[in-house]
Design an enzyme around this catalytic site. Structure first.
Site, PDB file in Angstrom:
ATOM      1  N   HIS A  18      23.996  -7.492  24.228  1.00 31.52           N
ATOM      2  CA  HIS A  18      23.578  -6.756  23.024  1.00 31.52           C
ATOM      3  C   HIS A  18      24.227  -7.368  21.781  1.00 31.52           C
ATOM      4  CE1 HIS A  18      23.124  -3.077  25.846  1.00 31.52           C
ATOM      5  NE2 HIS A  18      21.908  -3.380  25.454  1.00 31.52           N
ATOM      6  N   LYS A  42      17.962   9.869  30.396  1.00 38.26           N
ATOM      7  CA  LYS A  42      18.590   8.713  31.053  1.00 38.26           C
ATOM      8  C   LYS A  42      19.950   9.024  31.662  1.00 38.26           C
ATOM      9  CE  LYS A  42      16.416   4.402  29.869  1.00 38.26           C
ATOM     10  NZ  LYS A  42      16.650   3.005  29.503  1.00 38.26           N
ATOM     11  N   ARG A  91      15.590 -11.045  28.447  1.00 38.61           N
ATOM     12  CA  ARG A  91      16.553 -11.796  29.248  1.00 38.61           C
ATOM     13  C   ARG A  91      15.846 -12.697  30.233  1.00 38.61           C
ATOM     14  NH1 ARG A  91      19.518  -6.288  30.606  1.00 38.61           N
ATOM     15  NH2 ARG A  91      17.351  -5.732  30.245  1.00 38.61           N
ATOM     16  N   SER A 129      23.493  -3.246  30.998  1.00 40.61           N
ATOM     17  CA  SER A 129      24.398  -2.095  30.998  1.00 40.61           C
ATOM     18  C   SER A 129      24.491  -1.496  32.402  1.00 40.61           C
ATOM     19  CB  SER A 129      23.906  -1.021  30.026  1.00 40.61           C
ATOM     20  OG  SER A 129      23.838  -1.529  28.710  1.00 40.61           O
TER      21      SER A 129
HETATM   22  N1  LIG Z   1      22.134  -9.177  28.121  1.00 43.50           N
HETATM   23  C1  LIG Z   1      21.185  -8.975  27.210  1.00 43.50           C
HETATM   24  N2  LIG Z   1      20.754  -9.995  26.451  1.00 43.50           N
HETATM   25  C2  LIG Z   1      19.760  -9.820  25.548  1.00 43.50           C
HETATM   26  N3  LIG Z   1      19.129  -8.667  25.339  1.00 43.50           N
HETATM   27  C3  LIG Z   1      19.520  -7.612  26.071  1.00 43.50           C
HETATM   28  C4  LIG Z   1      20.570  -7.697  27.024  1.00 43.50           C
HETATM   29  N4  LIG Z   1      20.722  -6.479  27.591  1.00 43.50           N
HETATM   30  C5  LIG Z   1      19.817  -5.686  27.008  1.00 43.50           C
HETATM   31  N5  LIG Z   1      19.094  -6.359  26.104  1.00 43.50           N
HETATM   32  C6  LIG Z   1      17.992  -5.874  25.277  1.00 43.50           C
HETATM   33  O1  LIG Z   1      18.492  -4.936  24.349  1.00 43.50           O
HETATM   34  C7  LIG Z   1      17.526  -3.910  24.142  1.00 43.50           C
HETATM   35  C8  LIG Z   1      18.162  -2.558  24.418  1.00 43.50           C
HETATM   36  O2  LIG Z   1      18.467  -2.479  25.798  1.00 43.50           O
HETATM   37  P1  LIG Z   1      19.034  -1.152  26.451  1.00 43.50           P
HETATM   38  O3  LIG Z   1      20.348  -0.801  25.837  1.00 43.50           O
HETATM   39  O4  LIG Z   1      18.967  -1.319  27.922  1.00 43.50           O
HETATM   40  O5  LIG Z   1      18.026  -0.030  25.957  1.00 43.50           O
HETATM   41  P2  LIG Z   1      16.569   0.339  26.517  1.00 43.50           P
HETATM   42  O6  LIG Z   1      16.782   1.681  27.158  1.00 43.50           O
HETATM   43  O7  LIG Z   1      15.737   0.410  25.274  1.00 43.50           O
HETATM   44  O8  LIG Z   1      16.157  -0.715  27.482  1.00 43.50           O
HETATM   45  C9  LIG Z   1      16.346  -4.251  25.048  1.00 43.50           C
HETATM   46  O9  LIG Z   1      15.399  -4.996  24.309  1.00 43.50           O
HETATM   47  C10 LIG Z   1      16.949  -5.128  26.109  1.00 43.50           C
HETATM   48  O10 LIG Z   1      15.996  -6.035  26.641  1.00 43.50           O
HETATM   49 MG   LIG Z   2      17.201  -1.376  29.277  1.00 42.20          MG
END
Ligand SMILES: Nc1ncnc2c1ncn2[C@@H]1O[C@H](COP(=O)(O)OP(=O)(O)O)[C@@H](O)[C@H]1O
Ligand SMILES: [Mg+2]
Length: 161
Positions: A18, A42, A91, A129
């Protein structure tokens, strides 16, 4: 042209993936708001307030990044901010189908807003996460995958504080 962007997500907890995206976004956009979705279904490990604090601590060096929370339609929150771009991360191919669907639905809801996809550095392309929580809960080392303040909070949380 100066573009404001919203980076929406759950961030439970924020990871270095992130943060990698936030850094890239802060260079690309005039202003980037990290928006934490208040989504009770969630069943998150960290409260929204804890996630706000973790993200603020880890982004305080970035002057054009702010952290906020929202509920309801993401595009309505983007409009409220005056953001015309939404930042999301891809990713791997496995992220693509779901992200593509959401981007097209959001375009239907708000044609003036573009979804922009960025890729993290390769070393974060496997970080999620969910995996961080799983590995940590079984005693695995997550140093380097999440910021140091998140490691501390995970320790506190899993030890029952
Ligand atoms: N390791 C990572 N590298 C790049 N983008 C990521 C990574 N982990 C999560 N994301 C991206 O960040 C955004 C938010 O992810 P997340 O916190 O899981 O929320 P959501 O519930 O919207 O998926 C999403 O677009 C996800 O693909
Ligand atoms: Mg996600």
């Amino acid at each position: 042209m100066s573009v404001k962007a919203l980076y929406p997500g759950t961030f439970d907890p924020p990871t270095n993936g992130h943060l990698d995206l936030i850094q890239r976004g802060s260079k690309l956009f005039e202003h980037l708001t990290v928006g934490i979705l208040k989504n009770p279904v969630k069943n998150p490990l960290f409260t929204v307030e804890e996630r706000v604090e973790m993200l603020r601590e880890s982004t305080k060096a970035l002057g054009n990044v702010s952290v906020a929370t929202f509920d309801g339609l993401m595009v309505e929150f983007a409009r409220h901010l005056g953001a015309t771009a939404v930042l999301r991360g891809i990713r791997a191919i496995s992220d693509y189908e779901h992200e593509f669907q959401m981007a097209l639905m959001n375009r239907r809801l708000a044609p003036e807003i573009e979804t922009v996809f960025l890729q993290p550095a390769g070393r974060y392309s496997f970080v999620s996460s969910r995996m961080v929580k799983e590995v940590f809960s079984f005693g695995g080392d997550v140093t380097g995958l999440v910021p140091p303040n998140v490691v501390k909070r995970l320790r506190g949380r899993i030890n029952g504080n």
